[in-house]
Design an enzyme around this catalytic site. Sequence first.
Site, PDB file in Angstrom:
ATOM      1  N   GLY A  48       6.402   8.126   0.204  1.00  0.00           N
ATOM      2  CA  GLY A  48       7.015   8.776   1.278  1.00  0.00           C
ATOM      3  C   GLY A  48       7.895   7.676   1.793  1.00  0.00           C
ATOM      4  O   GLY A  48       8.988   7.969   2.082  1.00  0.00           O
ATOM      5  N   CYS A  77      -2.655   5.186   9.926  1.00  0.00           N
ATOM      6  CA  CYS A  77      -3.041   6.316  10.294  1.00  0.00           C
ATOM      7  C   CYS A  77      -4.461   6.654  10.923  1.00  0.00           C
ATOM      8  O   CYS A  77      -5.016   7.582  10.408  1.00  0.00           O
ATOM      9  CB  CYS A  77      -2.837   7.376   9.167  1.00  0.00           C
ATOM     10  SG  CYS A  77      -3.923   7.082   7.826  1.00  0.00           S
ATOM     11  N   CYS A 124       0.978  -1.211   0.004  1.00  0.00           N
ATOM     12  CA  CYS A 124       0.007   0.016  -0.019  1.00  0.00           C
ATOM     13  C   CYS A 124       1.004   1.356  -0.020  1.00  0.00           C
ATOM     14  O   CYS A 124       0.792   2.120   0.883  1.00  0.00           O
ATOM     15  CB  CYS A 124      -1.033   0.004   1.198  1.00  0.00           C
ATOM     16  SG  CYS A 124      -1.819  -1.534   1.549  1.00  0.00           S
TER      17      CYS A 124
END
Length: 451
Positions: A264, A378, A259
């Site tokens: 980043g 997150c 994923c």
Amino acid sequence: MPPQRFALPTEAPGLAARRIAADILDGVLHKHRTLDEQLDGPAAHPALKSLSDRDRALMRRLVATILRRLGTLGHVLSRLLDRGIPTDAPRAQSALLIGAAQILWMDVPDHAAVDLSVRLVQSDRRAAKYAGLVNAVLRRCAREGQPLIDEVKSKNLDVAPWLLARWSAHYGEATASDIATAIGQEPSLDITVKSDSEQWATRLHGETLPTGSVRTLLQGSVTMLPGFSEGQWWVQDAAAALPARLFGDLADKNIVDLCAAPGGKTAQLVHGKARVTAVDRSPARMARLRDNLARLSLDAKFAVADGAEWLGQNHGEGFDGILIDAPCTSTGTIRRHPDIGWLRQESDIAPLAAAQKRLLQRAVAALQPGGMLVYCTCSLEPEEGELAISEFLKSEAEMQRLPIGAEEVAGLSEIVTAEGDLRTLPCHFPHQDPRLGGLDGFYAARLVRRH
């Protein structure tokens, strides 16, 4: 006698930005479309390209401010409207929200905020009859709006009730209130640099955080900032930069980033000298990841595939490490994505938790003995973090937790749980300037395969 020339009427300055803001608000609040899809990519609002950089920035700030303050705006407008916000004309609702947000929180003259909202209503056939109402209500808002805010704890109004109840139950009412305050702030820009964070903090008029990220209040297009085109750094919230560091020494290790887009964490892993395979199911997001790595002069292998299916096809490969940045409710990112708090529902948690469990189970067979698994989300919801890992470890005898030490995260013991996992909250990293405080809510656990 020469023919008379009549000047064509011109649109009031700033009206186009507000019209697009109204369209995007309608997309979020009534059509359940995310901000990301409306602002970028093939499904973005078609008129965005016609806006100047200044108007585009204004439009984004308008939308974000309204979504961050939606509960408070609803409270204020309900007190100023005898019959409630009109429901038969979405443009009238948007015009009231846009006008009130500018009056209460933005550096826009009250008369301009009122005038442009009235024009916005007048330009819509269904809403035009409400022009007088919008004018009167917004004029009252300029006089009475701030006292109406002061009479309530508005920061808690701006969180969906189901989320505030969950956070209060899990973190305590005081911390839940601190989270609500933190996500109401417009976030700073965080970047991960390849080297010399202090130098880049100086060049970007920011500061270096204890974890090494650089934080700045510079606004505008990031592509115009020093070092971007040279590939010296990439945008990444300070909390999002922590999970990839939990692998320790990456040199020559074979790592899978599941994923992975927008990339980043992939960039961190590659920059750390790992041999990385980046997997993501979205071709469009993978294309963006490729572009990001190309700008950074970093290289990885790529696979466009469902993460769990890809792991199933590559079981027994004996990877040194797997990073699972699992799909989740993303409630930890509301400060950067204020639409999330209004688009998500509590019923979304269970199916996402099931998908996370599937990824975890598939990862075990793809790791070599002694291989490391870093799982992160997150999300602030325990079912997607602490509870997910607790249940996984009960069912998988092959895996054990490798506790994270505070020294691995710059000595910040407050972001390490009693079990040795990582848990950041939006109210962490307080700062005397609220604009420079906070970070995304992240959970991460580090696990090792025994045999």
